[in-house]
Design a protein around this motif. Structure first.
Motif, PDB file in Angstrom:
ATOM      1  N   ARG A   1      83.999  63.793  55.077  1.00  0.00           N
ATOM      2  CA  ARG A   1      84.779  64.827  55.745  1.00  0.00           C
ATOM      3  C   ARG A   1      85.965  65.278  54.908  1.00  0.00           C
ATOM      4  O   ARG A   1      86.426  66.399  55.030  1.00  0.00           O
ATOM      5  CB  ARG A   1      85.245  64.333  57.106  1.00  0.00           C
ATOM      6  N   ASP A   2      86.462  64.374  54.055  1.00  0.00           N
ATOM      7  CA  ASP A   2      87.633  64.732  53.274  1.00  0.00           C
ATOM      8  C   ASP A   2      87.215  65.554  52.058  1.00  0.00           C
ATOM      9  O   ASP A   2      86.181  65.301  51.446  1.00  0.00           O
ATOM     10  CB  ASP A   2      88.343  63.455  52.825  1.00  0.00           C
ATOM     11  N   ARG A   3      88.042  66.541  51.699  1.00  0.00           N
ATOM     12  CA  ARG A   3      87.667  67.436  50.608  1.00  0.00           C
ATOM     13  C   ARG A   3      87.525  66.686  49.284  1.00  0.00           C
ATOM     14  O   ARG A   3      86.609  66.933  48.518  1.00  0.00           O
ATOM     15  CB  ARG A   3      88.705  68.540  50.484  1.00  0.00           C
ATOM     16  N   PHE A   4      88.461  65.730  49.035  1.00  0.00           N
ATOM     17  CA  PHE A   4      88.380  65.019  47.758  1.00  0.00           C
ATOM     18  C   PHE A   4      87.149  64.137  47.710  1.00  0.00           C
ATOM     19  O   PHE A   4      86.476  64.041  46.692  1.00  0.00           O
ATOM     20  CB  PHE A   4      89.643  64.189  47.536  1.00  0.00           C
ATOM     21  N   ASN A   5      86.874  63.500  48.835  1.00  0.00           N
ATOM     22  CA  ASN A   5      85.690  62.652  48.867  1.00  0.00           C
ATOM     23  C   ASN A   5      84.429  63.475  48.632  1.00  0.00           C
ATOM     24  O   ASN A   5      83.487  63.024  47.987  1.00  0.00           O
ATOM     25  CB  ASN A   5      85.597  61.924  50.202  1.00  0.00           C
ATOM     26  N   LYS A   6      84.416  64.693  49.146  1.00  0.00           N
ATOM     27  CA  LYS A   6      83.270  65.568  48.899  1.00  0.00           C
ATOM     28  C   LYS A   6      83.124  65.848  47.409  1.00  0.00           C
ATOM     29  O   LYS A   6      82.024  65.783  46.860  1.00  0.00           O
ATOM     30  CB  LYS A   6      83.460  66.887  49.658  1.00  0.00           C
ATOM     31  N   LEU A   7      84.246  66.157  46.774  1.00  0.00           N
ATOM     32  CA  LEU A   7      84.175  66.460  45.345  1.00  0.00           C
ATOM     33  C   LEU A   7      83.701  65.251  44.552  1.00  0.00           C
ATOM     34  O   LEU A   7      82.917  65.378  43.614  1.00  0.00           O
ATOM     35  CB  LEU A   7      85.542  66.908  44.843  1.00  0.00           C
ATOM     36  N   ILE A   8      84.195  64.078  44.948  1.00  0.00           N
ATOM     37  CA  ILE A   8      83.757  62.868  44.256  1.00  0.00           C
ATOM     38  C   ILE A   8      82.257  62.694  44.416  1.00  0.00           C
ATOM     39  O   ILE A   8      81.544  62.367  43.460  1.00  0.00           O
ATOM     40  CB  ILE A   8      84.518  61.643  44.811  1.00  0.00           C
ATOM     41  N   ALA A   9      81.767  62.973  45.616  1.00  0.00           N
ATOM     42  CA  ALA A   9      80.329  62.822  45.854  1.00  0.00           C
ATOM     43  C   ALA A   9      79.533  63.791  44.996  1.00  0.00           C
ATOM     44  O   ALA A   9      78.445  63.454  44.507  1.00  0.00           O
ATOM     45  CB  ALA A   9      80.025  63.034  47.330  1.00  0.00           C
ATOM     46  N   VAL A  10      80.064  64.998  44.786  1.00  0.00           N
ATOM     47  CA  VAL A  10      79.383  65.940  43.895  1.00  0.00           C
ATOM     48  C   VAL A  10      79.291  65.358  42.496  1.00  0.00           C
ATOM     49  O   VAL A  10      78.248  65.433  41.830  1.00  0.00           O
ATOM     50  CB  VAL A  10      80.128  67.292  43.882  1.00  0.00           C
ATOM     51  N   GLY A  11      80.391  64.722  42.065  1.00  0.00           N
ATOM     52  CA  GLY A  11      80.375  64.081  40.754  1.00  0.00           C
ATOM     53  C   GLY A  11      79.310  63.011  40.672  1.00  0.00           C
ATOM     54  O   GLY A  11      78.616  62.884  39.664  1.00  0.00           O
TER      55      GLY A  11
END
Lengths: 154, 80, 199, 281, 222, 79, 161, 78
Positions: H24-34
């Motif tokens: 749900r968190d934006r940073f966590n989403k970006l990390i998951a994309v990585g």
């Protein structure tokens, strides 16, 4: 919206709003696709394609090694080879720089072929050049719109 | 090639740990482990001098990404 | 190939149904722009499934068409809403000082080496990144002029191919260079469009 | 050819007069004499003419010639047995004439007319469906081939009745005073024709007369077959009178309702075509 | 060697123009459409836009809008580009090339109206633009399915009897052109019509109608 | 049916769902999710060895992301 | 099979000692090089770890340090011997500049590791052992328990001081 | 690359893709994309396209940084 309106009036009320346009179009696409799903099993891949791929993992030009002699005849399966008398010349040609790369390195095939010459350039510039004309024109027009709006409002 | 399997397994392990962890700051070290593992795997998969460049590019790129995420997470550089 | 093509078509069809169904329910215009970007991806998958060199030659124009339409539509959106660039001080993180120079150098150099569509886009990605992070001196007219000439050169190259095919080598070089210039110049404009007109 | 064109213009204008007369009689009014439209054209031809100052002048004049030109071409097409698709094309380009006429004047009424013309563009869809349905039976879109097909298999009116109904709707939506003629509704004065007067108006009337003649003639040709001229004219008159009755007894629809109805008709026809496709393999 | 396989729809070919694999042609049908496109492009070049008269409500006043020369130049440029794209689409002998021309028509149409400052017109232009972008999915998708299932994109091959084009590809092509040119979804176009500049606005309609006519010919012939 | 192709198809579907129905429903989360179908397409192109198209696609994704960021940034500043 | 596993474990211990020493000598646990490193340290401290160790872990996350140098040097030696290791050092140097890291821990670590790894390849180890070993080593620091790892690093840092 | 390795890296990519959706968190989403990209790179390298691997692994972080421009951390979603 009143309850006693006829179905036609209600449809009219929906289509008369610009904001619903995207939704309507999307709905239409979904409907056609769902119908298309039914016909899907009847679509078969045609095996005799134009510009087929041949992969040679050992070549330094992999995945774009289509063989051929530079400045000579190369077999390219174009639609109308007779319309492009020099078909195959671009495919087989390597600039000195890319020739050197091809001789010295492996695993750089994409880079070598993207340098002027190669099968994709053959298709994009020679046999299907008109596509590229249109495409660059689209780019031109789109950026003309964007920069006009940008500079006017800024 | 046991090394490759070890590395791949560690990558999966780190990815799972990173996903399970909830705190963003503590997630990043796990991702870092995964980056190490993947960079190592790239070289192990293909023994070629360019693989080294690829591994370095991947590693530097993902470190840069982690750095940027962490810095933004901290609120940017100017506020300190 | 016998199984892969229908399977791929099935996946795309499911994707279209899901994506466009989301679009039917969507009322916010900016969300709609985002969803159209998804639609572009689905279109490209359909072309990619053909799996010949021709398919690839069709993807390249398709990609560039997609980004240019996206550009125009988002600009229309900004003009319609009368949106302005945010006033608060620009967002900075440390890597935005250090990374752009090196990365943009690598990407632009590599892009120029590649030439053609691919090179143009790669170089433009580097240039855009550099412009975002570093700010820029506005050279709008110059960049536009360059890309205009590049367009003309490419048309010239096309006519050489069609009517004077014996000079094909000259035409390849012209076309590759002109498209590189054209795509790169146009796309880097995107990067300069972040701030005001004369930041 | 020229004399036939004059004849068609004359008959078309006469049809317009008859149309008004029938509507008037159906509504219990005396109505104008049936040659009234011919007199109109003659009168307009000798009136003072100029171009409004606000208009886009070239376009303002050009549309009149385009209107006459396309319907003259359509008539030629029908007589020479060309492609039905071209007729469809000309019908669509008539739409452009309507838009151009309203937009070029700069008058707000003209603009409203043009906007309504744009909205009602769905009226072309039934014609398209008709074309496709006909192609299903005849496997050719050449008008000569279609006529030949009917010589062998009997009139398409019987074989492909829904297609004929759709075509009927198309003609209806182009008739004056009909349920679909929102373009020239009286609340926007004369719609897109508001600013065209004098010679320009006369030219437009000529174009419209040709249009009515061509559409009716096409209906007879496509769905009943190649007949002697007198019989054809008689059938055209019959169709016209039936259309006039419809016009007389139905109220004008609101702009978007016309779109809905035309689209629904097209949808029904598309279903018909799909069923045809499945049944006929 | 180039003989149009189906003569009973568009007629015999009159003139063939070869660009490598893309072989453009004129048949009576496409030639007529071409002439129309040419005619209206010429009109867009030579005519000045009208000065719209607006009525001020609540009084008896009215005023004529002035023509902004910058806007005029931009709209004229877009209209000419749109005309060229339409010309190309009319004579194109290749399915993918046709779809590219169609999407160029879509984007120039946005350009013609987007320059106008009125919020309603901009809104219509925006919605239109979204649909035009969505339409690239069925357009390119249709062309891709044609290519995959028949192995060719040239209309000269596709129009022959031996080549069976899947129904879904045809439906996608029509759907795509409907989206690019907005053919039956005229709601957005009605709003667009409110913009000034009749010769250029007219180009929007000309292009979309001609495009629609052409795709019908292609789909029936295939 | 190479592993790349299968993986690409799965990721594509996951991505389409993620973009179509993002959680939470904000511009940002949708924008981030847009990367996922992009990766799916990347894998499918990889499966068919369309490497030039792949590189171009990655470059275009970066630029189109910026175009979208530009619009979102202004929209959020206006709210 | 078993020998290789033992080699990997030995390599892991060697590279662990190598990179921790170099990092601590280059004062990585002292201060966050970038704001992101401090943020990671803060979160690790909040999760029960020690601040100094957290800072070092944050620095490892945010920029190629000695551990990355060791990994890439091992890769370099694997693909091209000593020149490969030195090339890896150059790449790490570029990576440091990209990531806004003023230090030279990564470069030094890479050069040192090149010779260490090359030396061990002469006595029966394979370079691949060091690649896997380095990944295991970093796993012990960053991937098992942040609290314990950071406390350990903080203790080592106190020794250095 | 054999099936086991392909499975392992595919698992990494899938974990990333699915968790992008569920974070749900934006940073966590970006990390998951990585993480997703981390699972994909080995496939590119395995096919031998090293130049492509290099260039993509440089451009993907750029995309992430561009997204980060609008990810300012706000007080309420810490």
């Amino acid at each position: 919206m009143k309850a006693n309106q006829s179905i036609i009036t209600r449809i009219s009320a929906t289509i008369s709003r610009v904001e619903n346009l995207t939704g309507l179009y999307a709905l239409l696409v979904v409907a056609v696709t769902v119908i298309g799903l039914v016909t899907l099993p009847f679509i078969t891949y045609h095996d005799d394609q134009l510009y087929p791929k041949t992969l040679d993992p050992d070549s330094t030009l992999d995945p774009y090694d289509r063989g051929g002699v530079p400045f000579g005849t190369t077999l390219v399966k174009a639609q109308y080879p007779e319309n492009s008398p020099f078909v195959g010349y671009v495919t087989a040609y390597l600039t000195p720089l890319s020739q050197w790369l091809a001789d010295t390195t492996h695993h750089m095939g994409t880079t070598i072929v993207a340098h002027p010459g190669g099968i994709i350039d053959e298709i994009l510039y020679n046999t299907r050049g008109l596509d590229t004309v249109v495409e660059t024109s689209i780019l031109f027009v789109a950026f003309a719109i964007a920069s006009y709006l940008f500079r006017r409002d800024a | 090639m046991i090394a490759l399997y070890v590395v791949a397994a560690i990558a999966v392990f780190a990815a799972i740990r990173a996903t399970v962890e909830r705190n963003t700051g503590r997630k990043l070290p796990y991702v870092n482990v995964m980056n190490f593992a993947v960079a190592g795997a790239l070289v192990l998969l293909l023994d070629h001098p360019l693989s080294l460049v690829a591994a370095a590019a991947y590693f530097v790129g993902s470190t840069l990404e982690a750095n940027a995420i962490a810095s933004t997470y901290a609120g940017g550089g100017r506020r300190e | 190939m016998d199984v892969a093509y229908p399977a791929g078509l099935l996946v795309v069809a499911i994707g279209i149904v899901i994506g466009f169904a989301a679009l039917v329910r969507e009322k916010d215009d900016l969300h709609r722009i985002l969803l159209t970007d998804l639609a572009e991806v689905l279109a490209l998958v359909l072309i990619a499934l053909v799996a010949t060199d021709l398919a690839e030659a069709l993807i390249l124009p398709g990609l560039v068409v997609g980004i240019s339409e996206l550009m125009a539509v988002s600009e229309v959106y900004i003009a319609r809403e009368g949106l302005r660039a945010p006033k608060e001080p620009a967002f900075r993180i440390e890597v935005m000082e250090s990374a752009p120079g090196i990365l943009a150098l690598i990407l632009v150099a590599y892009g120029i080496f590649l030439s053609g569509f691919t090179g143009g886009v790669v170089a433009a990605a580097g240039a855009v990144f550099y412009f975002i992070c570093r700010g820029h001196a506005e050279q709008f007219e110059l960049i536009e002029t360059v890309s205009g000439y590049a367009w003309a050169i490419w048309i010239g190259a096309f006519f050489i191919f069609m009517f004077l095919p014996q000079y094909w080598f000259f035409a390849v070089m012209m076309a590759g260079g002109a498209i590189l210039l054209k795509v790169m110049a146009k796309m880097s404009l995107v990067g300069t469009m972040r701030g005001g007109p004369d930041v | 050819m020229i004399e036939y064109l004059l004849f068609a213009t004359f008959v078309g204008l006469l049809f317009h007069g008859i149309h008004r007369k029938v509507i008037a009689r159906a509504q219990g009014r005396p109505g104008p004499p049936i040659w009234q439209e011919i007199l109109h054209v003659l009168k307009f031809s000798f009136k003072e003419t100029w171009i409004p100052k606000t208009a886009s002048q070239t376009l303002f004049v050009a549309v009149v010639f385009v209107a006459i030109g396309i319907w003259g071409a359509a008539l030629y097409l029908l007589l020479s047995g060309g492609s039905l698709l071209l007729l469809f094309g000309i019908y669509l380009i008539h739409k452009i004439v309507e838009h151009g006429m309203g937009l070029s004047s700069g008058s707000p009424y003209g603009k409203f007319g043009a906007i309504r013309s744009v909205i009602s563009a769905a009226s072309e869809l039934p014609l398209l469906a008709t074309v496709v349905a006909i192609y299903f039976f005849t496997h050719s879109l050449s008008i000569a081939d279609i006529a030949a097909y009917q010589q062998v298999h009997g009139p398409l009116l019987v074989i492909a009745f829904p297609a004929a109904a759709a075509m009927y709707l198309v003609i209806l939506s182009k008739m004056h005073y009909g349920p679909f003629s929102i373009i020239e509704a009286k609340e926007i004065v004369s719609g897109n024709m508001t600013e065209h007067f004098g010679v320009w108006r006369a030219g437009l009337e000529v174009g419209y007369a040709l249009k009515t003649y061509v559409l009716l003639y096409a209906f007879v040709l496509l769905f009943i077959g190649q007949l002697p001229l007198a019989l054809t004219l008689l059938l055209m008159l019959l169709i016209l009178v039936s259309l006039s009755f419809v016009c007389a007894v139905t109220p004008m629809l609101s702009p978007y309702d016309t779109v809905t109805i035309q689209t629904l008709v097209t949808g029904a026809l598309v279903v018909y075509i799909i069923v045809l496709g499945v049944v006929m393999g | 060697m180039f003989n149009l396989p189906t003569t009973n729809i568009g007629g015999q070919e009159l003139f063939v123009l070869e660009f490598g694999d893309i072989v453009n042609y004129f048949s009576p049908y496409t030639a007529v459409l071409f002439v129309f496109a040419l005619l209206f492009t010429a009109l867009a070049i030579v005519s000045r836009p009208e000065r719209q008269v607006d009525i001020a409500f609540g009084g008896d006043a009215y005023y004529a809008k002035e023509v902004d020369p910058n806007l005029l130049r931009f709209q004229r440029f877009m209209a000419i580009a749109c005309g060229l794209a339409t010309l190309g689409a009319m004579v194109s002998g290749d399915v993918f090339n046709f779809t590219l021309f169609a999407s160029m028509v879509g984007i120039t149409n946005i350009g013609i109206v987007a320059a106008y400052r009125n919020r309603h017109v901009l809104n219509a232009a925006f919605q239109y633009g979204i649909v035009a972008m969505l339409a690239t999915v069925p357009l390119f998708g249709g062309a891709a399915i044609v290519l995959a299932s028949t192995g060719t994109l040239s209309m000269w091959e596709l129009f022959t009897d031996g080549v069976a084009v899947p129904l879904i590809a045809k439906a996608f092509l029509v759907l795509g052109v409907m989206g690019e040119g907005m053919a039956p979804f005229y709601v957005a176009k009605a709003e667009i019509t409110r913009a000034q500049g009749a010769p250029f606005i007219l180009m929007v309609h000309v292009s979309s109608l001609l495009l629609f006519l052409r795709v019908i010919e292609i789909v029936i012939s295939m | 049916m190479t592993p790349e192709f299968i993986l690409g198809c799965i990721i594509l579907i996951v991505g389409v769902i993620a973009v179509g129905f993002p959680r939470p429903k904000t511009y940002l989360s949708r924008l981030i999710s847009l990367e996922i179908p992009g990766f799916g397409l990347l894998l499918i192109m990889l499966a068919y060895d369309e490497m030039l198209a792949l590189v171009t696609f990655i470059g275009v994704t970066a630029i189109s992301t910026f175009v979208l960021v530009r619009a979102i940034e202004r929209k959020e500043a206006a709210q | 099979m078993l020998g290789e596993i033992l080699h990997i474990l030995a390599a892991a211990i060697i590279s662990w000692i190598l990179f921790v020493t170099v990092d601590i000598l280059f004062r990585l646990p002292e201060a966050g090089g970038v704001s992101g490193a401090s943020a990671v340290a803060r979160d690790i401290e909040a999760g029960g770890g020690a601040l100094a160790g957290g800072i070092m872990m944050g620095n490892i996350v945010c920029s190629p340090d000695a551990s990355a140098g060791t990994l890439l040097a091992a890769c370099g030696v694997y693909v091209a011997g000593i020149p490969g290791g030195l090339a890896a050092a150059v790449l790490v140097f570029i990576g440091n500049r990209i990531c806004h890291d003023p230090g030279y821990a990564g470069t030094t670590g890479a050069v040192l590791a090149t010779f260490v790894v090359y030396g061990f390849t002469q006595v029966g180890f394979a370079a691949t052992d060091f690649i896997a070993g380095m990944v295991i080593a970093i796993l012990t620091i960053q991937g098992l328990s942040h609290a314990h790892a950071s406390r350990l690093l903080a203790r080592l840092w106190r020794v250095r001081q | 690359m054999n099936d086991l390795l392909a499975f392992l890296f595919a698992a990494v990519a899938l974990i990333g893709a699915v968790s992008t959706y569920f974070q749900r968190d934006r940073f966590n989403k970006l990390i998951a994309v990585g993480i997703t990209f981390g699972g994909i790179v080995p496939f590119i390298v395995d096919r031998g396209y090293l130049d492509v691997a290099i260039i993509t692994s440089l451009i993907i972080p750029i995309t992430t940084i561009i997204i980060l421009l609008i990810c300012r951390r706000e007080i309420h979603d810490a």
